[in-house]
Design a protein around this motif. Structure first.
Motif, mmCIF file in Angstrom:
data_model
loop_
_atom_site.group_PDB
_atom_site.id
_atom_site.type_symbol
_atom_site.label_atom_id
_atom_site.label_comp_id
_atom_site.label_asym_id
_atom_site.label_seq_id
_atom_site.Cartn_x
_atom_site.Cartn_y
_atom_site.Cartn_z
ATOM 1 N N VAL A 183 0.607 10.576 14.677
ATOM 2 C CA VAL A 183 1.413 11.747 14.326
ATOM 3 C C VAL A 183 2.745 11.711 15.072
ATOM 4 O O VAL A 183 3.796 12.031 14.506
ATOM 5 C CB VAL A 183 0.639 13.044 14.622
ATOM 6 N N ALA A 238 5.141 9.431 13.304
ATOM 7 C CA ALA A 238 5.484 9.761 11.924
ATOM 8 C C ALA A 238 6.916 10.260 11.817
ATOM 9 O O ALA A 238 7.380 11.043 12.648
ATOM 10 C CB ALA A 238 4.518 10.809 11.383
ATOM 11 N N VAL A 271 2.967 14.414 6.822
ATOM 12 C CA VAL A 271 2.048 13.482 7.470
ATOM 13 C C VAL A 271 0.631 13.767 6.984
ATOM 14 O O VAL A 271 0.241 14.927 6.798
ATOM 15 C CB VAL A 271 2.133 13.587 9.012
ATOM 16 N N THR A 319 5.250 17.285 8.757
ATOM 17 C CA THR A 319 5.272 16.512 9.994
ATOM 18 C C THR A 319 5.822 17.302 11.170
ATOM 19 O O THR A 319 5.185 17.376 12.231
ATOM 20 C CB THR A 319 6.100 15.231 9.798
ATOM 21 N N GLN A 368 3.678 18.327 14.533
ATOM 22 C CA GLN A 368 4.108 17.852 15.848
ATOM 23 C C GLN A 368 4.388 19.011 16.798
ATOM 24 O O GLN A 368 4.135 18.911 18.002
ATOM 25 C CB GLN A 368 5.345 16.968 15.701
#
Length: 219
Positions: free
Chosen positions: A68, A71, A76, A150, A154
């Motif tokens: 992750v 990415a 994701v 994504t 994150q």
């Protein structure tokens, strides 16, 4: 440029990877996170065109977190690399992000009686019920196939690096007000022996990790 980065946590999955990587939809990039394989999984993945990164710290959470973090695509996805789940199903999950979902989980529907051992299925059902009560989302599976945006994923800054990572993701996302939904996906017998749900001991370890995450998540 990829529109979806698919994180594939990998520990000795050389047998399954060619099929898994061959099922990627157009516009998807595979990020294979090698978590200490000794069967040449990393070489198999590179030969198939995947991006390969290494994570020396053992654990499902450690591998997924590394993927992750690497990415860069807008979306994701995470999926087991053992051929039990078909990456070709992912566009259906991704489409639900446009429909208002923030986190989409693939609910595993076994394709054969032996695809999902009874002890693992019962443990999952128990955890799903508890998670549903905690989050307010009606969940029936804490499945390993999932998609999110994504940057948002994150930003959750998940910390578990063991088997509790999938649960921490759901609990933290729910606490952040995310809309979490499920969609059915076929679940086939994996290639090779499972490191977790294929054994009672592995399942018990996963449950222990998840109970710890639940305790730590309480206000």
């Amino acid at each position: 440029m990829a529109i979806v980065d698919l994180v594939l946590p990998t520990l000795d999955e050389a047998q399954a990877l060619p099929w898994v990587l061959g099922r990627l939809p157009d516009g998807y990039r595979a990020i294979v996170v090698d978590n200490g394989s000794v069967d040449g999984s990393a070489d198999v993945a590179r030969a198939a065109g995947a991006t390969v990164i290494s994570e020396s710290r053992r654990g499902f959470g450690a591998a997924v977190a590394a993927g992750v973090a690497a990415a860069t695509a807008p979306i994701v996805a995470v999926c087991d690399a053992d051929a039990s789940l078909d990456p070709a199903e992912l566009p259906r999950l991704v489409a639900m992000l446009d429909g208002g979902a923030d986190l989409v989980l693939g609910r595993r529907v076994p394709t054969t009686r032996g695809a999902w051992p009874a002890h693992a299925r019962l443990a999952n059902r128990y955890l799903a019920r508890r998670i549903s009560r905690i989050t307010g989302s009606r969940l029936r599976d804490l499945g390993p196939m999932r998609v999110a945006r994504t940057a948002a994923l994150q930003s959750l800054e998940l910390t578990d690096r063991r088997s509790g990572y999938p649960l921490e993701m759901v609990l933290t996302a729910a606490a952040a007000g995310w809309h979490i939904v499920e969609i059915d996906v076929p679940y086939a017998p994996r290639a090779g022996r499972s490191k977790v749900t294929g054994t009672v001991r592995g399942t018990a370890t996963a449950i222990t990790d998840m109970r710890r995450v639940m305790r730590e998540a309480r206000p």
